[in-house]
Write an enzyme that holds these catalytic residues in place. Structure first.
Site, PDB file in Angstrom:
ATOM      1  N   ALA A  39      69.506  11.934  12.937  1.00 57.50           N
ATOM      2  CA  ALA A  39      68.716  12.880  12.192  1.00 57.50           C
ATOM      3  C   ALA A  39      69.221  14.171  12.661  1.00 57.50           C
ATOM      4  O   ALA A  39      69.657  14.998  13.074  1.00 57.50           O
ATOM      5  CB  ALA A  39      67.481  13.043  13.401  1.00 57.50           C
ATOM      6  N   ASP A  40      68.845  15.490  11.329  1.00 58.18           N
ATOM      7  CA  ASP A  40      69.131  15.931  11.048  1.00 58.18           C
ATOM      8  C   ASP A  40      67.952  17.414  11.375  1.00 58.18           C
ATOM      9  O   ASP A  40      68.332  18.144  11.645  1.00 58.18           O
ATOM     10  CB  ASP A  40      69.695  16.794   9.915  1.00 58.18           C
ATOM     11  N   ARG A  41      66.858  16.914  11.330  1.00 59.06           N
ATOM     12  CA  ARG A  41      65.486  17.546  11.716  1.00 59.06           C
ATOM     13  C   ARG A  41      64.552  16.289  11.634  1.00 59.06           C
ATOM     14  O   ARG A  41      64.980  15.952  10.301  1.00 59.06           O
ATOM     15  CB  ARG A  41      65.625  18.946  11.191  1.00 59.06           C
ATOM     16  N   ALA A  64      64.277  14.585   8.266  1.00 57.95           N
ATOM     17  CA  ALA A  64      65.611  14.773   7.652  1.00 57.95           C
ATOM     18  C   ALA A  64      66.921  14.059   8.094  1.00 57.95           C
ATOM     19  O   ALA A  64      66.935  14.413   9.194  1.00 57.95           O
ATOM     20  CB  ALA A  64      65.697  16.093   7.315  1.00 57.95           C
TER      21      ALA A  64
END
EC number: 5.3.1.23
Length: 416
Positions: A279-281, A289
């Site tokens: 995950a990036d966010r 995201a």
């Protein structure tokens, strides 16, 4: 420095001489080359060009680049000394290098918080430098420790899930992009869970009635991090894997399913039981995201769980669990839903061209080439990330021993 020696160390920071180098991941898997990061501008370029990538890794590189920059400040003459305002401006600039991944912004905002006790006109001094240095070192060390905890927690979740399902025999895992040592300080997040699971659940040493047989990394178009980087790590660790194209996932799951007697090979017929992604966010409601293509994987898992094999699927008997793995620094409680996440768009040429070394008939590596694969001048849409709705996520694994799962209303509670 360029060598042919393989390594999984993405970040080198000399704590005594304050020197930062990163492994140029654009050259992998054919060449191992470290490039120096001498200031914040170097870090911005390396992050923007994706010479270093992975949400935890870019946060660490960003923080270390600030240490290097401030160290440079202290060496300058009195007439060219830098102020708190100068540094804050540089931090704001660096944040813009990759807007979707929250870890970088979190780290740099933490540094900005350290600076709030000073006036904007104050000159950067040794005391300020030491605070930033200590923060960056802690960020690196904690990331490595947390990644190992993520691996342990993910392993426990997998064992508990398969035990509850009374599953026996071999199973497989699908993953996307690169979430291993190359994307972090070491071990990795989603790939860290895979590492920990393979170490504990190999056929010959598993204490359970099941074992991890095979990994299927998606190539991850258009930047091919899965093909270039995840296969590099799996091969390095000697974990059995087979590379697949992003658009093969549904066919693969169907082919390997328990109810289908058409295995690709007899030694690769273990059904897919988990899709594990990074995950990036992750926002407050659990919307996540991650690399473009992740949303697609979650919808495929949902289809097989609800429409294909388990028409009355419940949370405990789903055939394929969709797991998000990330440190808690990736959780953004200031953003309510995925609709509010800014999605970075990459240049069109990353989709219309392929970049790589020329290989001769014997496999010898030659010069790097850029090859066009699309009609010139066409319209291109190239988002780097997509958002997976929390409804399609089964669990979120962090360094916290408590694995986040949804309540009876289908909601995550990440405020713990």
């Amino acid at each position: 420095m360029s060598t042919t020696t393989r390594t999984l160390q993405a970040i080198k920071f000399d704590r005594d001489n304050i020197k930062l180098e990163i492994l140029d991941q654009l050259l992998l898997p054919y060449s191992t080359s470290y490039i120096p990061i001498n200031n914040i501008e170097d870090a911005f370029k390396a992050i923007k060009l994706m010479q270093v990538r992975g949400a935890p890794a870019i946060a660490i590189v960003g923080a270390f680049s600030v240490v290097v920059e401030v160290s440079n400040y202290l060496k300058q003459s009195d007439s060219n000394q830098k102020t708190i305002k100068n540094l804050n401006d540089s931090l704001n600039y660096l944040i813009t290098s990759r807007p979707t991944a929250v870890n970088l912004a979190n780290a740099l905002n933490d540094i900005k918080q350290l600076l709030q006790k000073y006036n904007e006109t104050d000159i950067i001094d040794e005391k300020i430098y030491q605070q930033i240095y200590d923060y960056a070192i802690t960020l690196y060390d904690e990331d490595l420790a947390n990644n190992k905890k993520i691996g342990e927690n993910g392993l426990k979740y997998i064992i508990d899930t398969l035990t509850e399902q009374n599953f026996k025999g071999p199973f497989s895992i699908i993953t996307i992009c690169n979430t291993g040592s190359l994307a972090t300080s070491g071990h990795g997040t989603a790939l860290g869970i895979i590492r920990s699971t393979y170490q504990a659940l190999q056929k010959n040493n598993s204490k359970q009635d099941f074992w991890l047989d095979h990994i299927y990394p998606c190539e991850t178009r258009p930047y091919n991090q899965g093909a270039k980087l995840t296969t590099y790590e799996l091969d390095y660790e000697q974990i059995p894997f087979t590379l697949i194209c992003d658009n093969m996932v549904s066919s693969l799951i169907n082919t390997l399913s328990d109810d289908n007697k058409k295995p690709i090979k007899t030694d690769q017929s273990a059904p897919v039981k988990f899709i594990i992604v990074g995950a990036d966010r992750i926002v407050e409601n659990g919307d996540t995201a991650n690399k473009i293509g992740t949303f697609q994987l979650s919808t495929i898992a949902n289809f097989f769980n609800t429409n294909r094999f388990n028409t009355t699927a419940t949370a405990t008997n789903k055939q394929i669990k969709f797991i998000v793995a990330a440190p808690k620094t990736t959780i953004d409680l200031n953003t309510k839903t995925g609709d509010d996440i800014v999605i970075e768009e990459r240049p069109a040429n990353e989709l219309t061209t392929l970049v790589g070394p020329l290989l001769n008939e014997s496999g010898k590596v030659g010069e790097k080439l850029t090859v066009g694969i699309a009609t010139p001048g066409i319209s291109v849409w190239n988002p780097a990330f997509d958002v997976t709705p929390h409804e399609l996520i089964d669990s979120i694994v962090t360094e916290d021993p408590h694995v986040f799962t949804k309540d009876k209303n289908g909601e995550f509670n990440l405020i713990k």
